[in-house]
Write an enzyme that holds these catalytic residues in place. Structure first.
Site, PDB file in Angstrom:
ATOM      1  N   GLU A 214       2.255  -3.687  13.333  1.00 29.15           N
ATOM      2  CA  GLU A 214       2.238  -2.241  13.180  1.00 29.15           C
ATOM      3  C   GLU A 214       3.543  -1.643  13.716  1.00 29.15           C
ATOM      4  O   GLU A 214       4.292  -2.327  14.442  1.00 29.15           O
ATOM      5  CB  GLU A 214       1.046  -1.670  13.963  1.00 29.15           C
ATOM      6  CG  GLU A 214      -0.313  -2.160  13.481  1.00 29.15           C
ATOM      7  CD  GLU A 214      -0.812  -1.447  12.218  1.00 29.15           C
ATOM      8  OE1 GLU A 214       0.015  -0.954  11.420  1.00 29.15           O
ATOM      9  OE2 GLU A 214      -2.037  -1.388  12.029  1.00 29.15           O
TER      10      GLU A 214
ATOM     11  N   ASP B 237      -2.440 -13.467   8.653  1.00 30.73           N
ATOM     12  CA  ASP B 237      -3.269 -12.801   9.652  1.00 30.73           C
ATOM     13  C   ASP B 237      -4.754 -12.990   9.376  1.00 30.73           C
ATOM     14  O   ASP B 237      -5.149 -13.486   8.323  1.00 30.73           O
ATOM     15  CB  ASP B 237      -2.921 -11.300   9.720  1.00 30.73           C
ATOM     16  CG  ASP B 237      -2.724 -10.666   8.330  1.00 30.73           C
ATOM     17  OD1 ASP B 237      -3.202 -11.243   7.340  1.00 30.73           O
ATOM     18  OD2 ASP B 237      -2.097  -9.603   8.254  1.00 30.73           O
TER      19      ASP B 237
ATOM     20  N   ASN C 245       2.370   2.360   6.307  1.00 28.96           N
ATOM     21  CA  ASN C 245       3.110   2.765   7.507  1.00 28.96           C
ATOM     22  C   ASN C 245       4.254   1.794   7.814  1.00 28.96           C
ATOM     23  O   ASN C 245       4.845   1.849   8.886  1.00 28.96           O
ATOM     24  CB  ASN C 245       2.161   2.886   8.707  1.00 28.96           C
ATOM     25  CG  ASN C 245       1.519   1.554   9.090  1.00 28.96           C
ATOM     26  OD1 ASN C 245       1.779   0.529   8.459  1.00 28.96           O
ATOM     27  ND2 ASN C 245       0.693   1.564  10.109  1.00 28.96           N
TER      28      ASN C 245
ATOM     29  N   HIS D 100       3.982  -1.531   7.964  1.00 28.86           N
ATOM     30  CA  HIS D 100       3.634  -2.797   8.633  1.00 28.86           C
ATOM     31  C   HIS D 100       3.816  -3.975   7.684  1.00 28.86           C
ATOM     32  O   HIS D 100       3.696  -3.851   6.470  1.00 28.86           O
ATOM     33  CB  HIS D 100       2.240  -2.754   9.272  1.00 28.86           C
ATOM     34  CG  HIS D 100       1.056  -2.788   8.357  1.00 28.86           C
ATOM     35  ND1 HIS D 100      -0.023  -1.945   8.498  1.00 28.86           N
ATOM     36  CD2 HIS D 100       0.742  -3.590   7.310  1.00 28.86           C
ATOM     37  CE1 HIS D 100      -0.934  -2.229   7.596  1.00 28.86           C
ATOM     38  NE2 HIS D 100      -0.494  -3.216   6.848  1.00 28.86           N
TER      39      HIS D 100
END
Ligand code: GLP
Length: 247
Positions: free
Chosen positions: A149, A73, A142, A144
């Site tokens: 996400e 990314d 979380n 990801h």
């Protein structure tokens, strides 16, 4: 090494020992197949892995001269020479210290005038190299993976995404001013990641223990994108004692 579902899990005593196990795995891949296609990750977790790979390059002659690398990314809005861009992170942590050909290192272009085309270019470049042989991944608190996400689809591809406020907050530590933290990124999709031949997921520290448990033995759900990794039968999790403490 133990099995949880179809995932192999290897637990190191400390974060450094865990990083060295991951580096050994990557270096084994490169020795077996010098022209490997490596998928690379950013974040705090893999820093010690890259340090060890640089050491193996300097001391044991581990060569990156034939590899291609694809990063997961990049932030939208940060140019390659921005100090917090993932391109710069990779240069500082690895690329500038080993014999990789810069032309064979791919990080999505976060300042492209057409971001969707830049995402498609990344996806196509991976395909042109015959796919990723070994993908290194971290995991966000979380759940990801890359910047997929919670809510990301199993078949998602490389695309532009909005970051959640918890991710923006977690990444603020790398920026002088919270207002500078990008709110969007280009990320490989979950579908893209799952096409890698092998996947190595690394997590260290007590703060990751709960999400590691959810990813490995909780419900498989888009609320925890890392839980989709169990769809792949070539995944190895490398954890330190703390990150493995809830398994
Ligand atoms: C970022 C990256 C992820 C990484 C995650 C965890 O959001 N895009 O690829 O896995 O953070 O980072 P850390 O290793 O610093 O906990």
């Amino acid at each position: 090494m133990k099995l949880i579902g179809n995932a192999s899990v290897q637990v190191g005593e400390t974060a450094v020992e865990t990083a060295n196990l991951v580096a050994a795995r990557i270096s084994q891949q490169m020795t077996d197949q010098p022209a490997s296609v490596l998928g690379l990750a950013t974040g705090g977790t893999p820093v010690a892995v890259y340090q060890q790979l640089v050491r193996l390059h300097r001391q044991n002659g581990l060569s990156f001269s034939r590899v291609h690398t694809f990063n997961l990314d990049e932030y939208v809005g940060l140019a390659a020479d921005h100090p917090q861009s993932y391109r710069m992170f990779m240069r500082e942590q690895l690329f500038d210290s080993v014999d990789v050909d810069p032309e064979r290192t791919f990080v999505p272009d976060g300042v492209a005038s057409d971001l969707a085309a830049a995402a498609a270019d990344h996806e196509n470049a991976i395909r042109d190299q015959g796919g990723i042989d070994l993908q290194l991944l971290g995991i966000g608190q979380n759940g990801h993976i890359a910047f997929n996400e919670p809510g990301s689809a199993l078949d998602s591809r490389t695309r532009v995404v909005d970051l959640t406020s918890s991710t923006i907050q977690a990444n603020a530590r790398f920026f002088a001013d919270a207002a500078e933290v990008p709110t969007r990124a280009i990320t490989m999709g979950i579908g893209t990641i799952l096409e890698s031949k092998s996947i190595v997921v690394m997590a260290t520290g007590a703060a990751k223990a709960e999400i590691v448990r959810r990813a490995l033995v909780g419900e498989e759900t888009r609320d925890c994108p890392a839980s989709y990794l169990r769809r792949h039968d070539g995944v190895t999790w490398y954890l330190d004692r703390e990150a493995a403490s809830q398994l």
